[in-house]
Design an enzyme around this catalytic site. Structure first.
Site, mmCIF file in Angstrom:
data_model
loop_
_atom_site.group_PDB
_atom_site.id
_atom_site.type_symbol
_atom_site.label_atom_id
_atom_site.label_comp_id
_atom_site.label_asym_id
_atom_site.label_seq_id
_atom_site.Cartn_x
_atom_site.Cartn_y
_atom_site.Cartn_z
ATOM 1 N N CYS A 1 -2.663 -3.482 4.419
ATOM 2 C CA CYS A 1 -2.228 -4.848 4.687
ATOM 3 C C CYS A 1 -3.159 -5.762 3.907
ATOM 4 O O CYS A 1 -3.957 -5.324 3.117
ATOM 5 C CB CYS A 1 -2.334 -5.122 6.179
ATOM 6 S SG CYS A 1 -1.498 -3.884 7.146
ATOM 7 N N ARG B 1 1.472 -6.161 -1.885
ATOM 8 C CA ARG B 1 0.911 -4.944 -1.277
ATOM 9 C C ARG B 1 1.827 -4.385 -0.208
ATOM 10 O O ARG B 1 1.680 -3.245 0.192
ATOM 11 C CB ARG B 1 -0.401 -5.292 -0.588
ATOM 12 C CG ARG B 1 -1.574 -5.398 -1.512
ATOM 13 C CD ARG B 1 -2.829 -5.626 -0.699
ATOM 14 N NE ARG B 1 -4.006 -5.471 -1.508
ATOM 15 C CZ ARG B 1 -4.487 -4.297 -1.885
ATOM 16 N NH1 ARG B 1 -3.883 -3.194 -1.481
ATOM 17 N NH2 ARG B 1 -5.553 -4.224 -2.634
ATOM 18 N N TRP C 1 1.968 -4.594 7.309
ATOM 19 C CA TRP C 1 3.094 -3.738 6.935
ATOM 20 C C TRP C 1 3.080 -2.487 7.808
ATOM 21 O O TRP C 1 2.126 -1.717 7.750
ATOM 22 C CB TRP C 1 3.024 -3.334 5.474
ATOM 23 C CG TRP C 1 4.114 -2.385 5.097
ATOM 24 C CD1 TRP C 1 4.014 -1.040 4.940
ATOM 25 C CD2 TRP C 1 5.484 -2.686 4.899
ATOM 26 N NE1 TRP C 1 5.222 -0.487 4.649
ATOM 27 C CE2 TRP C 1 6.161 -1.479 4.609
ATOM 28 C CE3 TRP C 1 6.233 -3.860 4.930
ATOM 29 C CZ2 TRP C 1 7.529 -1.418 4.347
ATOM 30 C CZ3 TRP C 1 7.591 -3.795 4.681
ATOM 31 C CH2 TRP C 1 8.219 -2.590 4.392
ATOM 32 N N ASN D 1 -7.455 -4.652 9.027
ATOM 33 C CA ASN D 1 -6.793 -3.596 8.245
ATOM 34 C C ASN D 1 -7.410 -2.291 8.675
ATOM 35 O O ASN D 1 -8.629 -2.217 8.880
ATOM 36 C CB ASN D 1 -7.083 -3.769 6.738
ATOM 37 C CG ASN D 1 -6.217 -4.821 6.107
ATOM 38 O OD1 ASN D 1 -5.291 -5.318 6.739
ATOM 39 N ND2 ASN D 1 -6.530 -5.172 4.889
ATOM 40 N N GLY D 2 -6.582 -1.226 8.777
ATOM 41 C CA GLY D 2 -7.130 0.087 9.112
ATOM 42 C C GLY D 2 -6.560 0.572 10.428
ATOM 43 O O GLY D 2 -5.571 0.034 10.940
ATOM 44 N N GLU E 1 6.469 12.047 -13.511
ATOM 45 C CA GLU E 1 6.189 10.592 -13.454
ATOM 46 C C GLU E 1 7.481 9.798 -13.576
ATOM 47 O O GLU E 1 7.686 8.834 -12.850
ATOM 48 C CB GLU E 1 5.199 10.228 -14.561
ATOM 49 C CG GLU E 1 4.863 8.758 -14.671
ATOM 50 C CD GLU E 1 4.239 8.168 -13.399
ATOM 51 O OE1 GLU E 1 3.843 8.936 -12.511
ATOM 52 O OE2 GLU E 1 4.185 6.924 -13.294
ATOM 53 N N LYS F 1 8.878 7.197 -10.734
ATOM 54 C CA LYS F 1 9.249 5.807 -11.008
ATOM 55 C C LYS F 1 10.667 5.527 -10.509
ATOM 56 O O LYS F 1 10.939 4.542 -9.856
ATOM 57 C CB LYS F 1 9.169 5.536 -12.514
ATOM 58 C CG LYS F 1 7.787 5.494 -13.102
ATOM 59 C CD LYS F 1 6.990 4.290 -12.746
ATOM 60 C CE LYS F 1 5.998 4.392 -11.655
ATOM 61 N NZ LYS F 1 5.033 5.381 -11.471
ATOM 62 N N GLU G 1 10.796 5.486 -6.646
ATOM 63 C CA GLU G 1 10.058 4.468 -5.863
ATOM 64 C C GLU G 1 10.554 3.053 -6.099
ATOM 65 O O GLU G 1 10.333 2.196 -5.254
ATOM 66 C CB GLU G 1 8.561 4.564 -6.105
ATOM 67 C CG GLU G 1 8.072 4.187 -7.470
ATOM 68 C CD GLU G 1 6.552 4.238 -7.570
ATOM 69 O OE1 GLU G 1 5.859 3.890 -6.605
ATOM 70 O OE2 GLU G 1 6.069 4.646 -8.624
ATOM 71 N N HIS H 1 16.349 28.746 -12.960
ATOM 72 C CA HIS H 1 15.867 29.432 -11.756
ATOM 73 C C HIS H 1 16.343 28.736 -10.490
ATOM 74 O O HIS H 1 15.623 28.677 -9.499
ATOM 75 C CB HIS H 1 14.333 29.517 -11.801
ATOM 76 C CG HIS H 1 13.834 30.316 -12.959
ATOM 77 N ND1 HIS H 1 13.930 31.679 -13.034
ATOM 78 C CD2 HIS H 1 13.298 29.913 -14.129
ATOM 79 C CE1 HIS H 1 13.448 32.105 -14.181
ATOM 80 N NE2 HIS H 1 13.057 31.062 -14.861
ATOM 81 N N LYS I 1 0.644 -1.110 -2.600
ATOM 82 C CA LYS I 1 -0.014 -0.838 -3.878
ATOM 83 C C LYS I 1 -1.188 0.115 -3.719
ATOM 84 O O LYS I 1 -1.454 0.911 -4.591
ATOM 85 C CB LYS I 1 -0.510 -2.140 -4.509
ATOM 86 C CG LYS I 1 -1.082 -1.977 -5.909
ATOM 87 C CD LYS I 1 -0.064 -1.415 -6.887
ATOM 88 C CE LYS I 1 -0.637 -1.181 -8.264
ATOM 89 N NZ LYS I 1 0.331 -0.480 -9.145
#
Ligand code: AGP
Length: 629
Positions: A12, A37, A87, A113-114, A502, A506, A509, A525, A624
């Site tokens: 957050c 974020r 969040w 936060n946490g 990668e 992308k 997400e 396979h 993020k």
């Protein structure tokens, strides 16, 4: 690790202010900068110190704009305040769960936060003493715990009493926290503390800030103090004091802020992500700047803090990271094996921290993390150090936790990456790992001419990237043709298998289209059972030693009616007959080609996401920097 309200709180945002200006506009501006974020609710509390101090508390579910509208309708005056974006990955976003939270008296306010792991036990104790809770969050329990300590403290009202109360409460807590606290009896004072969740003090002229991310205060200050775990800080308009939750004072250093107003903007691009995709030629040039020696035909990486003898003694390299950073690590594995002829292996940081890999002092660990705060990567760093191996950071965020705790490392200098999806930081990490492989290679068997040849290839890469990015319109057209796909396959061989992963990440997400990455040969396979006319396959097939093998795999897909998109090197026109779309890249050293082949994949994912109306810079469920497990 689930927080009190049964949710896992991802990263957050916190911003707090004390000074001579009205706090609310500054706090709201900071929250907007943090909004990328992740958020589902936000809140601010301001304090008017004139006369009898008063607190104004405003909270709103949804975007920060909702909170701004509420503050517009119900002003929150005062030159002292705290604020937060929250969040939660599931469970309703309610005003009750939004921060700031207050203690039993309503005179102490906190943002957090946490995750407080032992909150139930603490809440039961507090309830037994008469505390009543309005939310089901662990953060509210922490507010009550500090408030109780403050009320019990015999010191006169003031900074010391508030510091004592925060220290006393945090010594009872198990878990992680980044907090900002203020108390009606102590106007003009903020108290902050951190353990496992970043917090920075922003130093201004006659004003100071606390923030979870320097980006929230980048426009207001050029000097910051990055707090360390167990640090406690008291902040007033004109001064600050750093202490330790464990007692006594704590060392700190003042860092210059690399963040500029321009970094916060989009330079005319519709999204931060697109701006950052186009920044990559400059970003990798920055990663190389001052680190290539033509005379010695090697890389100069003073930050490793290792002598040539120590580097020569390295017998094995382990690369760890999460998400895109792990994919960069996988490209790095090929680079180290090819250039330095050293055994290299990649471990997801989240796996490494719980495995019991045999490690010896000839092992060198790299922890790759653009934010430098990813808790799994930080834990992997600490695990390597616990086992006695040297752990080096490849980090973008200056003075971040991983950067400060590692035994040395290399800053990426990619500039702030605002878009949640990693783009320029991925290619920047690959560039840095190329420099590492060059350095290790040149102290073993790589010749001067080979080293120089690689340096020249590296120096040509920014322009080659620009050639690829100039095809953005062509790639957009391809993306729009496939934007309706329900899923996609990404396939590549050797150092392009990580690029396939990668590209798939992308796509997943930011466009929410299911995508998977595979070594091309794996098609037969089992994966080929999926191939059908509605499943596009994206092949990363540059002109290298396995090009023909990739062509055979494309034939297999074509024979089953699967749509084909190929990314290849200019001149390999034979793919025209075989595929639906081809994206041509300029030729380059095959070892460096992931720096080019990833670019069309980034643009493909971006354009599909835009075509699908997705929130490209703030994709759902993502933040993020993931600072909880
Ligand atoms: C990549 O696009 C994602 N944003 C995510 O996988 C990210 O790479 C991962 O969380 C690691 O972040 P870090 O580099 O800040 O440690």
């Amino acid at each position: 690790m689930a927080a009190a309200d049964g949710v896992v709180i991802i990263m957050c945002g916190i911003i707090a202010y004390v000074g001579g200006r009205e706090a609310a506009p500054l706090l709201l501006d900071g929250l907007r900068r943090l909004e990328y974020r992740g958020y589902d609710s936000a809140g601010i509390a301001t304090m008017e110190a004139a006369g009898r101090p008063r607190v104004h508390l405003r909270k709103a579910a949804g975007r920060v704009d909702n909170l701004a509208a509420l503050v517009q309708a119900q002003p929150a005056p005062g030159c002292h305040g705290i604020s937060h974006t929250r969040w939660a990955t599931h469970g309703p976003a309610t005003n009750g769960n939004a921060h700031p939270h207050t203690d039993r008296s309503g005179r102490l306010l906190l943002v957090h936060n946490g995750v407080i792991e032992n909150y139930q036990l603490l809440r039961d104790q507090l309830r037994a003493e008469g505390s009543e809770f309005t939310s089901d969050t662990d953060s509210e329990v922490l507010a009550h715990l500090i408030g109780r300590a403050y009320d019990r403290d015999g010191l006169p009202h003031g900074r010391e009493r508030l510091l004592h109360a925060v220290r006393d409460a945090l010594q009872q807590v198990r878990g992680t926290y980044g907090i900002a606290v203020m108390h009606l009896d102590v106007p003009g004072q903020l108290v902050g503390a951190r353990l496992g969740s970043p917090l920075v003090v922003g130093l201004g002229r006659g004003e100071q800030f606390l923030a979870s991310d320097v980006g929230a205060i980048g426009g207001h200050t050029r000097e910051v103090v990055y707090l360390n775990d167990h640090d406690l800080v008291a902040v007033a308009a004109g001064d600050f004091e750093v202490a330790s939750v464990r007692g006594g004072s704590a060392r700190f250093e003042i860092s210059q802020v690399e963040y500029t107003e321009q970094d916060a903007g989009k330079d005319g691009h519709p999204h931060h992500m697109l701006k950052e995709i186009f920044e990559q030629p400059a970003a990798i040039a920055n990663a190389m700047r001052g680190r290539l020696s033509h005379e010695e035909a090697t890389a100069v990486l003073g930050g490793l803090q290792m002598t040539p003898a120590e580097l020569r003694a390295v017998g094995r390299v382990i690369l760890t990271g999460c998400g895109s950073a792990c994919h960069a690590a996988m490209v790095g594995e090929h680079l180290v094996e090819s250039l330095a002829r050293l055994p290299a292996e990649v471990e997801f940081a989240s796996e490494f921290r719980y495995r019991n890999l045999p490690l010896d002092n000839g092992t060198l660990q790299f922890v790759i993390s653009q934010s430098g705060e990813t808790i799994d990567s930080l834990a992997a760093l600490r695990e390597g150090q616990r086992k006695g191996i040297r752990a080096l950071g490849v980090v973008n965020q200056v003075a971040s936790t991983i950067a400060r705790e590692s035994d040395g490392g290399i800053y990426m200098h990619a500039g702030p990456e605002i878009g949640v999806a990693a783009t320029k930081t991925f290619t920047s990490q690959v560039t840095v790992l190329t420099l590492v492989a060059l350095l290790l290679g040149r102290i073993h068997h790589l010749s001067s001419s080979e080293g120089l040849a690689l340096i020249r290839e590296l120096e040509a890469m920014p322009d080659r990237m620009r050639e690829v990015l100039a095809q953005a319109d062509h790639i957009r057209a391809i993306a729009r043709r496939h934007a309706g796909a329900a899923a996609m396959l990404f396939l590549g061989r050797q150092n392009h298998y990580p690029v396939a992963l990668e590209g798939a990440l992308k796509m997943k997400e930011i466009s929410y289209v299911y995508a998977s990455g595979h070594p091309s040969a794996e098609l037969k396979h089992g994966i080929i059972a999926l191939v059908n006319p509605d499943l596009p396959s994206v092949f990363i097939a540059p002109d290298d030693s396995v090009f023909d093998k990739n062509v055979s795999n494309m034939e297999e897909v074509r024979a089953r009616g699967g749509p084909l998109i190929a990314i290849t090197t200019r001149g390999r026109d034979e793919l025209e007959r075989l595929t639906d779309d081809v994206i041509y890249l300029p030729p380059c050293d095959p070892l460096l080609s992931p720096l080019l082949t990833v670019l069309p994949l980034q643009l493909l994912a971006y354009e599909v996401a835009v075509a699908r109306g997705c929130d490209v810079d703030k994709p759902r469920n993502l933040a993020k920097s993931v600072t909880v497990e």
